[in-house]
Structures are given as C-alpha cells and as structure tokens.
Design a protein around this motif. Structure first.
Motif, short mmCIF file in Angstrom:
data_model
loop_
_atom_site.label_atom_id
_atom_site.label_comp_id
_atom_site.label_asym_id
_atom_site.label_seq_id
_atom_site.Cartn_x
_atom_site.Cartn_y
_atom_site.Cartn_z
N VAL A 81 40.82 93.96 35.63
CA VAL A 81 41.65 94.86 34.82
C VAL A 81 42.17 94.12 33.58
CG1 VAL A 81 43.80 96.20 34.79
CG2 VAL A 81 42.25 96.37 36.74
N VAL A 82 42.62 92.90 33.76
CA VAL A 82 43.08 92.11 32.62
C VAL A 82 41.92 91.91 31.65
CG1 VAL A 82 43.95 89.86 31.88
CG2 VAL A 82 44.98 91.02 33.86
N HIS A 83 40.74 91.57 32.15
CA HIS A 83 39.55 91.40 31.31
C HIS A 83 39.26 92.68 30.50
CE1 HIS A 83 35.43 90.61 30.05
NE2 HIS A 83 35.07 91.74 30.65
N PHE A 84 39.35 93.82 31.16
CA PHE A 84 39.09 95.09 30.49
C PHE A 84 40.02 95.28 29.28
CE2 PHE A 84 40.19 99.62 29.97
CZ PHE A 84 38.96 100.09 29.52
N PHE A 85 41.30 95.06 29.48
CA PHE A 85 42.25 95.29 28.38
C PHE A 85 42.20 94.20 27.31
CE2 PHE A 85 44.03 98.30 31.40
CZ PHE A 85 44.30 99.36 30.57
N VAL A 86 42.07 92.94 27.73
CA VAL A 86 42.12 91.83 26.78
C VAL A 86 40.78 91.61 26.08
CG1 VAL A 86 42.48 89.33 26.58
CG2 VAL A 86 44.02 90.72 28.00
N ASP A 87 39.68 91.57 26.85
CA ASP A 87 38.39 91.21 26.28
C ASP A 87 37.54 92.40 25.85
OD1 ASP A 87 38.92 88.46 26.77
OD2 ASP A 87 38.29 88.71 28.86
N VAL A 88 37.63 93.52 26.57
CA VAL A 88 36.83 94.69 26.22
C VAL A 88 37.56 95.56 25.20
CG1 VAL A 88 35.71 96.77 27.11
CG2 VAL A 88 35.65 94.65 28.46
N ARG A 89 38.78 95.95 25.51
CA ARG A 89 39.54 96.80 24.59
C ARG A 89 40.23 96.02 23.48
NH1 ARG A 89 42.91 101.26 26.80
NH2 ARG A 89 42.78 101.89 24.63
N LYS A 90 40.28 94.70 23.62
CA LYS A 90 40.85 93.81 22.60
C LYS A 90 42.31 94.13 22.29
CE LYS A 90 36.78 91.89 21.64
NZ LYS A 90 36.39 90.73 22.40
N VAL A 91 43.07 94.45 23.33
CA VAL A 91 44.50 94.74 23.15
C VAL A 91 45.22 93.45 22.77
CG1 VAL A 91 46.60 95.46 24.35
CG2 VAL A 91 44.46 96.69 24.75
N GLN A 92 45.98 93.52 21.70
CA GLN A 92 46.76 92.37 21.21
C GLN A 92 48.23 92.57 21.60
OE1 GLN A 92 45.50 89.59 19.57
NE2 GLN A 92 43.58 90.54 20.22
N PRO A 93 48.86 91.53 22.14
CA PRO A 93 50.28 91.67 22.49
C PRO A 93 51.14 91.89 21.26
CG PRO A 93 49.41 89.52 23.20
CD PRO A 93 48.32 90.22 22.46
N LYS A 94 52.16 92.69 21.45
CA LYS A 94 53.17 92.90 20.40
C LYS A 94 54.53 92.81 21.07
CE LYS A 94 51.81 97.70 20.68
NZ LYS A 94 51.08 98.75 20.10
N PRO A 95 55.59 92.73 20.31
CA PRO A 95 56.92 92.59 20.93
C PRO A 95 57.20 93.72 21.94
CG PRO A 95 57.06 92.24 18.57
CD PRO A 95 55.66 92.74 18.85
N ILE A 96 57.75 93.32 23.05
CA ILE A 96 58.16 94.31 24.06
C ILE A 96 59.40 95.01 23.52
CG2 ILE A 96 59.00 94.68 26.41
CD1 ILE A 96 57.36 92.11 27.17
N PRO A 97 59.34 96.32 23.36
CA PRO A 97 60.48 97.02 22.76
C PRO A 97 61.70 97.04 23.69
CG PRO A 97 58.88 98.60 23.57
CD PRO A 97 58.27 97.23 23.75
N ALA A 98 62.87 97.10 23.09
CA ALA A 98 64.09 97.20 23.88
C ALA A 98 64.09 98.50 24.69
CB ALA A 98 65.31 97.14 22.97
N ARG A 99 63.60 99.58 24.07
CA ARG A 99 63.48 100.88 24.75
C ARG A 99 62.03 101.34 24.68
NH1 ARG A 99 67.16 102.18 28.05
NH2 ARG A 99 66.78 104.38 27.77
N MET A 100 61.58 101.95 25.74
CA MET A 100 60.21 102.45 25.81
C MET A 100 59.91 103.39 24.65
SD MET A 100 58.71 104.91 28.78
CE MET A 100 58.23 103.65 29.92
N GLN A 101 58.73 103.25 24.08
CA GLN A 101 58.30 104.11 22.98
C GLN A 101 57.35 105.21 23.47
OE1 GLN A 101 59.68 103.45 19.84
NE2 GLN A 101 60.84 102.13 21.21
N THR A 102 56.73 105.02 24.60
CA THR A 102 55.76 105.96 25.14
C THR A 102 56.44 107.29 25.46
OG1 THR A 102 54.52 104.13 26.07
CG2 THR A 102 54.06 106.30 26.98
N ARG A 103 55.78 108.38 25.11
CA ARG A 103 56.34 109.72 25.33
C ARG A 103 56.03 110.16 26.76
NH1 ARG A 103 54.26 113.40 20.67
NH2 ARG A 103 52.30 112.54 21.39
N VAL A 104 57.05 110.11 27.60
CA VAL A 104 56.93 110.43 29.02
C VAL A 104 57.52 111.81 29.28
CG1 VAL A 104 57.60 109.74 31.36
CG2 VAL A 104 57.01 107.99 29.66
#
Length: 186
Positions: free
Chosen positions: A108-131
């Motif tokens: 799973v880590v390989h999928f996100f890091v190596d396949v999807r090339k997700v780059q880390p960004k600052p962890i927000p103080a409050r969630m930004q995802t629309r739940v």
C-alpha cells in the motif's frame, strides 16, 4: 408462493404467468428509468459536514479509538501524504480490496509513494477533506466523502456524489480496507 397469489386472485395458470410477467416488466422499467431521473438531479449537491473532525468521536471508547485512527489515516496519509507514518495506523498484513493496490502495508505504501507519486505536505491543523458522515460499528469505521466529478455529458460541468472508505480495525490499527474503486478503462 406465486401460485398461491394466482389462485387467491382467482386466475388460471396462463393468466397468472401473464400477471407475473407484467409485474416484472413494470419493476424493470422502474429500475432502468431510475438513472435518467438521477441524471436530472444535478441540482442536489452532496454537502460536507461543517466540522468533519467532530464526526470522528464516540462516547464508546473502542469506537472512539477506531474513529480517531481513521481520522489520522484520512488526514495524515490520504490528505497530507505522510506514508512514512503508515505503520502507526495500518497493520503489516493490511488487506486491501481496492483493485489498484495490493495487500500488505509495504504494498500500500509502494502504491501511494512509488506508483501514485504522492508527495508529503504539511499535516493541517484541521482536516481539509470534505466529509459527509462517519459511522462506526464493532471493528468497522466507514467514512463518506463528497466527491466532485466531471459530468461525462458536458465536460464544462461537474457534479457531486459520495465516495467512501471503510476499514476494519484490529488491535488499534486498520487491518482491512474497502472503497468503490474500479479498474481504469483502457
């Protein structure tokens, strides 16, 4: 059971078969007409909760703990891309039902890091995802999200629908995952 209904209605077998066929045709027309009705309902958008992090709580200690780990998965891994933190929240044998990624923490880590090339960004103080909602029962937590997609009939328009991620927890970590992902069309 169908023959009992036919007899109770005073119909012979031929009339009963015709009635049964008519019922199925009527039901099928309702089912197949439904997408057209939904396609016209683009004016009813899916609306996110104003405070999504408030949804990741429960008075039940076990459900609360599982919801809090789900919050960290969404916020730290999926939203901020800090997959180096995945061992804190996912078991080594993490079972993946998304057809795009293999099972196992490393896969799973390989999928996100190596396949999807997700780059880390600052962890927000409050969630930004629309739940929209978070449900927890037993060892399971399901998070429903607002998903905005292009209208395939008019690429200049978008509409909202609902996406979900569901996890089964074991010993305080996510051990299994489901979402509605399809394989891409080639």
């Amino acid at each position: 059971m169908e023959m009992h209904i036919v007899r109770a209605a005073g119909l012979d077998r031929r009339e009963g078969v015709a009635m049964h066929r008519s019922i199925w045709i009527a039901a099928a027309s309702l089912v197949f007409a439904a997408p057209a009705a939904h396609a016209q309902a683009l004016n009813a958008p899916v609306v996110a909760h104003p405070d999504p992090e408030a949804l990741f709580t429960s008075p039940d200690p076990k459900l609360h703990a599982n919801k809090q780990v789900a919050l960290k998965i969404v916020k730290e891994l999926l939203e901020a891309g800090h997959w180096e933190r995945a061992p804190l929240y996912l078991t080594k044998d993490y079972i993946q039902h998304n057809p795009m990624a293999a099972s196992g923490l490393d896969a799973v880590v390989h999928f996100f890091v190596d396949v999807r090339k997700v780059q880390p960004k600052p962890i927000p103080a409050r969630m930004q995802t629309r739940v929209v909602a978070v449900q927890a029962e037993g060892d399971y937590v399901t998070v429903s999200f607002v998903r905005e997609v292009k209208d395939p009939r008019d690429e200049t328009r978008t509409y909202t629908t609902t996406w979900f991620d569901m996890w089964r927890f074991k010993d305080g970590k996510a051990d299994e995952h489901w979402d509605p992902t399809f394989l891409p069309v080639k």
